[in-house]
Design a protein around this motif. Structure first.
Motif, PDB file in Angstrom:
ATOM      1  N   UNK A 161       0.959  -1.098   0.075  1.00  0.00           N
ATOM      2  CA  UNK A 161      -0.187   0.075   0.065  1.00  0.00           C
ATOM      3  C   UNK A 161       0.928   1.391  -0.041  1.00  0.00           C
ATOM      4  N   UNK A 162       0.763   1.939  -1.023  1.00  0.00           N
ATOM      5  CA  UNK A 162       1.461   3.149  -1.103  1.00  0.00           C
ATOM      6  C   UNK A 162       0.605   4.379  -1.257  1.00  0.00           C
ATOM      7  N   UNK A 163       1.270   5.578  -1.022  1.00  0.00           N
ATOM      8  CA  UNK A 163       0.676   6.808  -1.340  1.00  0.00           C
ATOM      9  C   UNK A 163       1.411   7.663  -2.481  1.00  0.00           C
ATOM     10  N   UNK A 164       0.891   7.646  -3.746  1.00  0.00           N
ATOM     11  CA  UNK A 164       1.453   7.979  -4.883  1.00  0.00           C
ATOM     12  C   UNK A 164       1.706   9.557  -4.778  1.00  0.00           C
ATOM     13  N   UNK A 165       0.868  10.058  -3.707  1.00  0.00           N
ATOM     14  CA  UNK A 165       1.250  11.527  -3.667  1.00  0.00           C
ATOM     15  C   UNK A 165       2.049  12.041  -3.019  1.00  0.00           C
ATOM     16  N   UNK A 166       2.929  11.135  -2.260  1.00  0.00           N
ATOM     17  CA  UNK A 166       4.056  11.108  -1.373  1.00  0.00           C
ATOM     18  C   UNK A 166       5.318  10.598  -1.988  1.00  0.00           C
ATOM     19  N   UNK A 167       6.286  11.329  -2.650  1.00  0.00           N
ATOM     20  CA  UNK A 167       7.256  10.837  -3.396  1.00  0.00           C
ATOM     21  C   UNK A 167       8.008   9.699  -2.615  1.00  0.00           C
ATOM     22  N   UNK A 192      -3.327   4.262  -1.210  1.00  0.00           N
ATOM     23  CA  UNK A 192      -4.213   4.590  -0.469  1.00  0.00           C
ATOM     24  C   UNK A 192      -3.552   5.857   0.306  1.00  0.00           C
ATOM     25  N   UNK A 193      -4.589   6.728   0.805  1.00  0.00           N
ATOM     26  CA  UNK A 193      -3.940   7.596   1.619  1.00  0.00           C
ATOM     27  C   UNK A 193      -5.049   8.281   2.649  1.00  0.00           C
ATOM     28  N   UNK A 194      -6.243   7.608   2.414  1.00  0.00           N
ATOM     29  CA  UNK A 194      -7.432   8.116   3.364  1.00  0.00           C
ATOM     30  C   UNK A 194      -8.017   6.981   3.997  1.00  0.00           C
ATOM     31  N   UNK A 199      -9.486   1.456   3.326  1.00  0.00           N
ATOM     32  CA  UNK A 199     -10.454   0.416   3.375  1.00  0.00           C
ATOM     33  C   UNK A 199     -10.508  -0.617   2.176  1.00  0.00           C
ATOM     34  N   UNK A 200     -10.639   0.472   0.922  1.00  0.00           N
ATOM     35  CA  UNK A 200     -10.790  -0.021  -0.232  1.00  0.00           C
ATOM     36  C   UNK A 200      -9.457  -0.942  -0.823  1.00  0.00           C
TER      37      UNK A 200
END
Lengths: 319, 955
Positions: A161-167, A192-194, A199-200
């Protein structure tokens, strides 16, 4: 300077004895809602260094939310409010602060890739208005994968699970995936970031048949730690985190530096900057202490038996 | 004001003394403290450096010891899992170890356990060439040089051989954790510890960022020094740290690691004890100063306040406040001084008071004297300002005397030799004056009596207790009973023993006049005498002056009226009336047997103008007896003897008569008489004056008589002279006419007009002719002279030339001179102007002079000289004749005078020539003189104005 001001003030104006009591304005820009204890540790660290909120310290804590534009706006607002220094937790916040100002010193807290993200030139000599505490994020990713697979035997497919908004998150994710592939594991990456997206993500990974979930370090994972842990347990998925808070929240395990420690350490930078040091002169520090936390309750809930040798290696076992 | 100075001096002295002592003490103290402290600091720093080095080394050694737990020979034989576990546990126990690698004895990597990366088992990598392996195998333990991961984190590779066949464990150690070690080494308050490697790179420092930045510490002198191979044993040195702060730097090496541990303490802190000691000394100094100041102030106050009191007291005493006393109770010399001051002030006050009294007395005396002197001066002033007038003087004297003698009333009396007459009185009751008016002569034992008897001062202290009073003498009883006088003083005014008057002062109380007052009165008396004497002298002088004036007036009148006696007599009458103080003056002159009244002035009717001279009248008797007749009271005369007097005086109302004869050679020519309508004698002076006037009147009469006689005679002489001149003129004329006839006829006869004349007759004729001519000359001369004397000769003024005149004279006399064998010469100045005058007469003068010269010169020469002198001609005739005796020189110009000696008589001549010449010259306004020496010759010089103005004949 301050000393001279003090002297000048003493000579010129008796009331200037309050100069020491001049209000230090510190902005704390958090990428997400910081977990309990972090802001307190920050305050505590400042207090130990002589900065007391309400007396000589104004602490402006803001958390970023939503879109990039909004985050930049928030950072700009903070920079425009006349803060002396901005303490930014996690890469997104640092990036926002960096975009908001190139003059106000920015102290990083727990930034995975300060050089890779272009925040500093080098760790020893940042050469900008940004310095602070880095994470050995990418270095540590492989280690985290190793610890995860040793704890949860028989893993073949691992959800990432990664947050692509966070480099930083993306970079560490890539590192982790590489490590997994080196061990002949199949990584399945989700964004995922929320809370909803986590959950998804859990749902989708569960449906994709992964045996465990590797949550790439990201501040959002901390904010939504409860939700993530509950979803993971509900989906019977062992989880691997960076922060002990995740383990404490019901995640299976975590390996990494202490965020609270880093917040506390950040006050050292704030102090020195408030006393006139230039951020460019202050090297970026890296953690040397890493905590390995296992939540046995979660393990039991998952019907997982943790090898004794591994337990022996753990710094903390949550019963 | 002043005490500030003294006060300040005391305080400054004290403070200075204490400050000096304290400062010296503090300086010594500081010096020793500094030395001691420095020694101690250095020792301490060295020890601290050693200790720090030990702790740093201990830190590394502890890691080494920990690793030692796995570095045993059999470790390699353990299963991989076991080895990995052991390594993992080691990592957990030793946070500084980041990574552990196990090399087998061949140097191949068997196991790698890391905090950051995945563990690797059995990699087999050959690392036998690495120093870690080589050194560890050789020396059991190997410490690598410090290196920096990611150019930031300081790391040390530590390799430990397992021994035997066991291989090597290589550990990567993060040196950041030494920070905790050195941060915990307490070096004073601001001191710190840091570690550098053998290259001088910073290994550990309290400021981690310096380490992370790989700071090169070699730039610091102390580091550079310590890195030198020989080293210096870590002896502390004074140095400067990176921040430029002066520090005391000590170091100690860790030889095994090649590190040097530095311990640095800011010099300021190291010297804190010194500073503290300094501050203590300073505090002590300040305290000492305060105490000294207080003590000084207290002492100074104890000293100064009394001194100030003394000063103030002295000032007050000095300013005249002699009653001031100082109160100082210090019990020391100051109190004694104050007491001394007080005693001095007391003594001063006493003497001052005495002095004041004396001054007061003296002032009073002076005032009195001054008053007296002023009074004297006033009196003198009055005397000066009113000479001859005694009343103001006596007024002034009496006024002053009254005041100065404190008298109730006073009298100034004059004494005329027999009687006292009160001249002025002051404050005398009128009744007293009335009562004493009748007193004629005081009894000898009264005050006035005694003064009259010769005493100069008589003081009667109690008039009621005198004999005269008891005797009931009116003067005394009136004084006491009416005037209320109790005490009296009489002071005589005497001049050459003659009593002139008396000053009497009375008091209505019995109180004697003091000596001073007596002296004063005597002074006044003396002044009064002087004033009287002055007045007398002045009067005499004035009278004498008036008398002289009168005399001169009379003489003046006499000279004014030489021919008339009446004005003189009138003046004499007036003068006599004025100077003799007579009412009426009469002058009678004897005229045969009668007495004629010549002048009269006065209110009394004049006597009859002419009456018979007899002895029954005063004037008559004075004339007949040639003596002064003084009749003081006509009423008492014997009528038989003085019939005329009585008749006349009764008729005209005169009572007293004085007549003085006007005597000329003992014979009275008249008498001057004074008459008065009151009986009484005329004073001696009047008598004397009258006689003097009588004498003057005689002189006047005599003068007039003489003058009249002379006048008459002169007139007669003049008439006679005119007659003579007329006679001469007539005579000359009458004589010349026949003489001319005689000469004429004789000449004709001699010329043979009347026939032939024989030689004898010719000779006679010649002699007749010569004598006739001579006679004619004489007659002419006499005629000239008579003309001149009759005032009939007048000059005929015309132009003439002196040179012509001289040549005319010379040619006329040349033959005469030749005859006598004389040289006749002339010297006429050239350029003489033309003269105005009577040429014929002047030629006659010159001819006469030359003729005389030739006549009276037997041998030698006669020279005529003519020259100009200013506006006059000077004509001289110089001869070498007999000369003229000085006694004769004055006479030769008079008529009919000739130097009378045998030689002149031989020469003949009328003696009229020079006289006529003189007249002529004088008529020209010139004059003729002679200079002569007997036997040598004479020079006659005529001086006439070039422009002569005829002078009226003096004749």
């Amino acid at each position: 300077m301050r000393r001279r001001d003090l002297l000048v003030g003493l000579v010129a104006w008796p009331g200037a004895a309050n100069a020491q009591a001049r209000q230090a304005k510190v902005g704390l820009l958090a990428a997400n809602v910081p977990p309990p204890g972090t802001v307190e540790a920050f305050r505590d660290g400042l207090r130990q260094r002589g900065y007391v909120e309400g007396q000589n310290l104004t602490l402006d804590v803001r958390a970023l939310r939503g879109s990039l534009e909004q985050d930049i706006q928030t950072a700009a607002d903070m920079a425009g409010s006349g803060v002396d220094v901005i303490v930014a937790w996690a890469t997104p916040a640092v990036l926002a602060a960096r975009r908001a100002t190139s003059t106000i010193p920015v102290v990083m807290v727990s930034v995975g890739e300060p050089i890779g993200s272009g925040l500093v030139k080098s760790l020893a000599r940042p050469e900008g208005n940004v310095t602070g505490l880095a994470n050995l994020g990418r270095d540590l990713s492989a280690k985290q994968v190793e610890v995860f697979i040793e704890t949860v035997p028989g893993l073949k497919q691992i959800g990432v699970v990664q947050n692509q908004l966070n480099p930083a998150s993306v970079g560490q994710s890539r590192e982790a995936q590489e490590a997994m592939r080196g061990l002949h594991l199949v990584p399945r990456v989700v964004e995922a970031s929320s809370d909803v997206t986590y959950e998804e993500a859990m749902l989708r990974l569960s449906q994709s048949g992964v045996e465990g979930v590797f949550v790439v370090p990201d501040p959002s994972a901390l904010e939504h730690r409860k939700a993530i842990a509950e979803q993971a347990i509900a989906r019977r998925l062992p989880t691997m985190f960076q922060r002990r808070e995740n383990a404490e929240a019901g995640g299976l395990m975590s390996y990494g530096a202490s965020l609270i420690d880093q917040f506390r350490q950040a006050t050292g930078y704030v102090d020195r900057i408030l006393k006139g040091a230039r951020p460019a002169d202050l090297p970026v520090e890296q953690p040397i202490k890493f905590e390995f936390v296992i939540n046995l309750k979660t393990a039991r809930a998952l019907g997982l038996t943790v090898p004794p040798l591994l337990l022996a290696r753990a710094d903390e076992v949550i019963e | 004001m002043r005490w500030g100075g003294l006060f300040l001096k005391y305080v400054v002295l004290f403070v200075g003394l204490v400050a000096g002592v304290l400062a010296i003490n503090a300086a010594l103290d500081l010096y020793f403290v500094y030395q001691e402290n420095r020694r101690a600091s250095i020792e301490v720093q060295r020890e601290k450096a050693e200790a720090a080095a030990q702790r740093v080394e201990a830190f590394v050694r502890e890691i080494e010891r920990q690793i030692g737990w796995v570095a045993y020979t059999q470790f390699a034989a353990l299963p991989a899992e076991q080895r990995r576990f052991d390594y993992g546990r080691l990592l957990r126990q030793v946070p500084a170890i980041t990574e552990l690698v196990q090399l087998d004895r061949q140097g191949r990597e068997q196991l790698r356990v890391s905090r950051l990366s995945m563990d690797v088992v059995g990699a087999g990598t050959d690392r036998s060439a690495e120093p870690a392996y080589v050194e560890a195998m050789a020396h059991k333990v190997y410490f690598s040089p410090v290196y920096f991961r990611k150019e930031s984190e300081p790391y040390l590779t530590m390799a430990i051989a397992h021994g035997g066949r066991g291989g090597v464990t290589v550990a990567e150690i993060n040196l950041k954790l030494i920070l905790e070690v050195i941060a915990n080494i307490k070096i004073g308050r601001d001191g710190y510890t840091y570690v550098v490697d053998r290259l001088g790179r910073l290994v550990a420092h309290p400021d981690l960022s310096l380490v992370l930045r790989g700071t090169d510490m070699k730039k610091l002198a102390q580091v550079e020094a310590a890195l030198q191979p020989e080293g210096d044993g870590g002896k502390p040195v004074d140095a400067t740290n990176r921040a430029g702060v002066s520090v005391l730097s000590a170091h100690a090496a860790i030889p095994a690691l090649g590190w040097i541990v530095f311990v640095e303490l800011p010099t300021s802190e190291a010297q804190q004890p010194v500073i503290d000691a300094g501050l203590r000394s300073l505090a002590l100094l300040v305290l000492g100063l305060i105490i000294a100041g207080l003590a000084g102030a207290l002492l100074a106050r104890r000293m100064v306040v009394p001194i100030r009191t003394l000063q103030a007291g002295a000032a007050r005493i000095g300013s005249g406040e002699l009653g001031h006393r100082m109160s100082i109770k210090t019990g020391d010399e100051l109190e004694a001084l104050a007491d001394q001051f007080n005693r001095s002030a007391e003594a001063l006050q006493e003497s001052y008071e005495t002095l004041e009294q004396r001054v007061e007395d003296r002032t009073a005396e002076l005032r009195e004297t001054l008053e007296q002197q002023t009074a004297m001066a006033d009196v003198l002033q009055v005397i000066n300002s009113s000479p001859g007038n005694l009343a103001p003087v006596f007024d002034a004297i009496l006024d002053k005397a009254m005041v100065l003698c404190d008298a109730s009333f006073g009298i100034f009396g004059r004494f005329d030799g027999k009687l006292f007459e009160p001249a002025i009185d002051r404050g005398v009751p009128p009744e007293l004056i009335e009562a004493t008016r009748q007193i004629q002569s005081p009894p000898p034992n009264s005050g006035l009596g005694r003064i009259a008897a010769g005493e100069s001062v008589v003081q009667l202290v109690d008039l009621a207790d005198t004999d005269v009073y008891r005797a009931g003498f009116v003067g005394a009883t009136a004084l006491v009973d009416i005037g209320g006088a109790k005490t009296a003083i009489f002071v005589a005014l005497r001049k050459d023993g003659v009593l002139l008057g008396v000053i009497v002062m009375y008091r209505r109380e019995v109180r004697a006049f003091s000596d001073k007052q007596v002296a004063l009165l005597q002074n006044f008396a003396a002044q009064a005498v002087i004033a009287m004497e002055n007045a007398r002298l002045l009067t005499e002088l004035r009278e004498s002056l008036e008398q002289q004036t009168a005399t001169s007036e009379i003489l003046h009148v006499i000279s004014q009226s030489p021919t008339d006696v009446q004005p003189v007599l009138n003046v004499v009458v007036k003068a006599a009336q004025r100077f003799c103080g007579a009412e009426d003056v009469v002058i009678g002159l004897r005229d045969g047997d009668d007495l004629a009244i010549a002048a009269h002035d006065g209110p009394i009717q004049a006597p009859p103008p002419r009456r018979a001279l007899d002895r029954s009248s005063a004037q008559g008797r004075a004339v007949i007896d040639a003596r002064t007749i003084h009749l003081p009271d006509v009423a008492q005369l014997d009528p038989a003897e003085w019939r005329a007097v009585i008749t006349l005086t009764r008729q005209f109302g005169a009572k007293a008569v004085l007549a003085a004869p006007m005597l000329r050679e003992g014979v009275a020519v008249g008498a001057i008489m004074l008459r008065r309508r009151e009986a009484g004698p005329f004073s001696e002076r009047q008598v004397m004056l009258l006689e003097s006037f009588a004498a003057q009147a005689v002189i006047a009469i005599q003068n007039v008589r003489l003058f009249t006689e002379i006048q008459e005679k002169s007139r007669q002489l003049e008439v006679a002279s005119q007659h003579k001149s007329q006679f001469l003129a007539n005579m000359s004329h009458e004589l010349r006419t026949p003489l001319n006839a005689i000469i004429g006829y004789t000449e004709m006869m001699a010329d043979g007009l009347y026939g032939e004349v024989g030689d004898k007759a010719q000779g006679v004729l010649e002699r007749v002719q010569n004598n006739g001519r001579h006679l004619l000359g004489l007659i002419n001369d006499v005629l000239d002279l008579s003309k001149i004397e009759a005032g009939q000769l007048t000059l005929t003024v015309e132009q003439y030339s002196v040179a012509d005149m001289v040549s005319t004279v010379l040619s006329a006399t040349e033959s005469l001179a030749r005859t006598k064998g004389l040289k006749l010469e002339s010297a006429v100045s050239s350029g003489l102007p033309t003269g105005f005058g009577d040429a014929r007469r002047l030629t006659q003068v010159l001819l006469n002079l030359v003729g005389n010269a030739i006549k009276f010169t037997d041998t030698g020469s006669v020279e005529v000289r003519a020259a100009q002198a200013n506006d006059k001609f000077e004509l001289s005739v110089v001869d070498t004749g007999f000369g003229i005796a000085p006694a004769d020189q004055a006479r030769i110009f008079d008529e009919f005078q000739q130097v009378d000696n045998t030689s002149t008589r031989k020469k003949g001549g009328t003696g009229l020539g020079l006289s006529i010449s003189r007249k002529i010259v004088e008529l020209h306004g010139g004059r003729i003189t002679v200079e002569s020496q007997e036997g040598k010759g004479s020079t006659f010089k005529v001086t006439v104005p070039i422009n002569a103005t005829p002078v009226e004949s003096a004749a």
